[in-house]
Design a protein around this motif. Sequence first.
Motif, PDB file in Angstrom:
ATOM      1  N   GLY A  10      -3.519  76.235 -32.277  1.00 33.16           N
ATOM      2  CA  GLY A  10      -2.186  75.694 -32.044  1.00 33.16           C
ATOM      3  C   GLY A  10      -1.567  76.139 -30.748  1.00 33.16           C
ATOM      4  O   GLY A  10      -0.446  75.732 -30.429  1.00 33.16           O
ATOM      5  N   PHE A  11      -2.255  76.981 -29.981  1.00 31.20           N
ATOM      6  CA  PHE A  11      -1.736  77.442 -28.707  1.00 31.20           C
ATOM      7  C   PHE A  11      -2.837  77.344 -27.648  1.00 31.20           C
ATOM      8  O   PHE A  11      -4.023  77.252 -27.965  1.00 31.20           O
ATOM      9  N   THR A  12      -2.421  77.387 -26.401  1.00 29.90           N
ATOM     10  CA  THR A  12      -3.355  77.486 -25.291  1.00 29.90           C
ATOM     11  C   THR A  12      -3.256  78.898 -24.741  1.00 29.90           C
ATOM     12  O   THR A  12      -2.161  79.348 -24.376  1.00 29.90           O
ATOM     13  N   TYR A  13      -4.366  79.601 -24.695  1.00 31.65           N
ATOM     14  CA  TYR A  13      -4.362  81.003 -24.299  1.00 31.65           C
ATOM     15  C   TYR A  13      -4.859  81.130 -22.865  1.00 31.65           C
ATOM     16  O   TYR A  13      -5.985  80.728 -22.538  1.00 31.65           O
TER      17      TYR A  13
ATOM     18  N   ALA B 211      -4.717  76.611 -17.275  1.00 29.06           N
ATOM     19  CA  ALA B 211      -4.262  76.725 -18.664  1.00 29.06           C
ATOM     20  C   ALA B 211      -3.051  75.836 -18.906  1.00 29.06           C
ATOM     21  O   ALA B 211      -2.950  75.158 -19.943  1.00 29.06           O
ATOM     22  N   ILE B 212      -2.123  75.811 -17.948  1.00 28.51           N
ATOM     23  CA  ILE B 212      -0.924  74.976 -18.081  1.00 28.51           C
ATOM     24  C   ILE B 212      -1.307  73.503 -18.100  1.00 28.51           C
ATOM     25  O   ILE B 212      -0.803  72.727 -18.928  1.00 28.51           O
TER      26      ILE B 212
ATOM     27  N   VAL C 283       1.530  77.744 -23.664  1.00 32.56           N
ATOM     28  CA  VAL C 283       0.538  78.606 -23.027  1.00 32.56           C
ATOM     29  C   VAL C 283       0.935  80.050 -23.277  1.00 32.56           C
ATOM     30  O   VAL C 283       2.024  80.478 -22.875  1.00 32.56           O
ATOM     31  N   ILE C 284       0.071  80.807 -23.949  1.00 38.45           N
ATOM     32  CA  ILE C 284       0.346  82.201 -24.244  1.00 38.45           C
ATOM     33  C   ILE C 284      -0.200  83.064 -23.105  1.00 38.45           C
ATOM     34  O   ILE C 284      -1.399  83.064 -22.830  1.00 38.45           O
TER      35      ILE C 284
ATOM     36  N   VAL D  28       5.590  71.435 -21.770  1.00 35.81           N
ATOM     37  CA  VAL D  28       4.772  72.648 -21.761  1.00 35.81           C
ATOM     38  C   VAL D  28       5.668  73.884 -21.708  1.00 35.81           C
ATOM     39  O   VAL D  28       6.646  73.925 -20.953  1.00 35.81           O
ATOM     40  N   THR D  29       5.318  74.887 -22.490  1.00 36.08           N
ATOM     41  CA  THR D  29       6.006  76.172 -22.494  1.00 36.08           C
ATOM     42  C   THR D  29       5.054  77.248 -22.002  1.00 36.08           C
ATOM     43  O   THR D  29       3.920  77.353 -22.495  1.00 36.08           O
ATOM     44  N   LEU D  30       5.509  78.027 -21.045  1.00 32.28           N
ATOM     45  CA  LEU D  30       4.765  79.215 -20.615  1.00 32.28           C
ATOM     46  C   LEU D  30       5.420  80.419 -21.279  1.00 32.28           C
ATOM     47  O   LEU D  30       6.562  80.761 -20.982  1.00 32.28           O
TER      48      LEU D  30
END
Length: 680
Positions: free
Chosen positions: A102-105, A126-127, A140-141, A159-161
């Motif tokens: 559920g997240f992009t690392y 990643a973004i 993006v974690i 998108v959230t960083l």
Amino acid sequence: MNTNITDQTRTAGKSVAATIFTYTLLALLAVHTLDRIYPATQSDQIERLVHQVSELQAKILHEDVYVNADAGVLDQVAPLESGRNLQPQAQTIPACESLPDGFTYASEFGVIGDADADDGPALQAAIDSAASNDDAGGTVILPRGTFRTNTPLIVPGGVTLQGQGYGSSPLAIKFDAGASTIAYCGTEHAVKLVGHAASLRDLAVYDWPYTGCEDIKAAGGVLVEADQSLVESVIVSNVFIYFFLGGPALSLVAENAGGIGFGNYQNLRIRHAKTGIFLSADSTSFVNVNSFLGGGMSGGGFESGIYAEGPGACNDNKFYGMFVEPPDTTLAHVYVEGSKTNVRLHDVRLEATDKDLDRPIVIVDDSSYGNVMTGVLGHTHVQANLNRNPEIDLMSYKSVGLDPAPVNKFWNAAFKGWDGSAMPGWRLVGPNANIALVDDSEALYPDHHVISVSYLNYGGAFKLMPDQTHLVPGHDYVTFGVYARSSVLGSISAAMRYESGNIISSASHSGSGEWQFIGMSALYDKTAPYFYFSITGDVELTAPTLTFGQSPATPGASLMSSSGARMAGTLALGTAVGLPPAPELQTPYYWKLPKNEGNIFIMDMQGDPDRTIIRLNHSTADRFPRGTIITMMFSEAGTTVKHNGYIKLKNNQNFVSVPNSSISLMAGGSASWTEVSRNE
């Protein structure tokens, strides 16, 4: 490292394993219990519980221990030294075998976080992946670490960083407590948010001054950019923006028909910057209705704290509970310019301990209006046209706000004295309406008449307007209106001459048959004030009101000028001096008494009492309101007030003064006067 594992490391690994095992057992027990108690329709809740437990397991791994991907063993991260002048030690990024879905690392894309390697390409990858891969998720974690970037990070819409926080200090980057720091080494903005719902959370952004970046200054920290586009609902939360001495820490810039609106900026901490928050819209664009909640700015190097400019619409941006406390700013802590620009500061704290007392802490350009500022003003003063900005209410021992007096300036707002053709204090423009008084049982306010206007449906709008000579402008704003009841859609609206010279109007009556207040508030043309009610349908009216300033309308106020008055005590009338006409005017019989100076005039004959008065205040601009009573006092004998078509005296007899005599006259509303009494 795998041949020298310390006891402490082994203990940490066992502790984590035990914790994971415990939570797994608890999760299985909870699932079994829920499955027996609830029917199959609750399965989605059970799945969510399982998912939350798995995330908690990964969080324990992620935050407490790291995995050396090469050696395949557990390894704790060494504590980092704190302080701005100390560079961070190298860190090892965790492996990702057990990270929840559920997240992009960012760690999966090869970021290093050691403050030396350029992590920009990997982090941007990643973004970009988060923006294009629905399965990976739009968040993006970013793990803890110091991530050097040599080019701006572009965060697109959706998108959230997301970092791990910015460490233990709001005053300096300390590289501790699991902080995620973007260390920018470039000449542009470090981070750019360029689409709807782009987000930046829980991290620090630093204009990096080390290892080859010592002489490089960034153009700014975080930029929300709308170039030929609309950018809405951006979120920047719990972000520390540090040491951007070459430009703004945070910028919202719209250009080329762009727009930025409805963003939310929470708990921003800005330390050492050229400008704290910069808002700008070119002539084709807007930056409107963005909210800044809490947080603040401090430190050195500031030219300005909050800077808002046009020429486009840059208004209604709100700041709640923020502090702006640099010891000094070379320009101002708050600077606003542009006719379409304003800011709304609510409960802010402005401090400038090192600012000279002759330099303002707030500067609002004369073209700007509608600014709102409340809170604490600690030093120096506000430079602004408070008539255009009546809601600047910052109060201190150095400065005060200014509110206009909420006094109804309409003379005869109770509609008294209607004689079938005229009404004191009002002009009835046009022959296309019939006016009558309505029974007082219909009145909304005590002692206020209701008039009925029957529109005759020809010749354009009928205008009901105040006698403009009674209105003494005292402010840049005007607020006025009237209660109206009508069953005709659009039967009445308020209208006025705007400061530009154009006529503008309010919303009109809905035709509901109910009482509605029809009015408006705007900047007016002070060189030629012009206010009226435009009537194009049958309507009933009562309790008109006009105040200079932006205070809410106050219909029905019990003022002497509106609905009569009762008093106990002494009524003192103003006294002024009446002088003969100047010889160079060559009008010895046309006298002018000073208007608005009083009701009693001491007539000074300047050594020659043998004079004659035939006209009084004959010019339109000098006329007294209808019903005004004046008294002329004569200390010498020999002055004649002559009976004529303009001064009508009792029994058609002239008045000739004797020592200490007087005559009282009532103004007819034009150039005419009628005798009330005499003492001779």
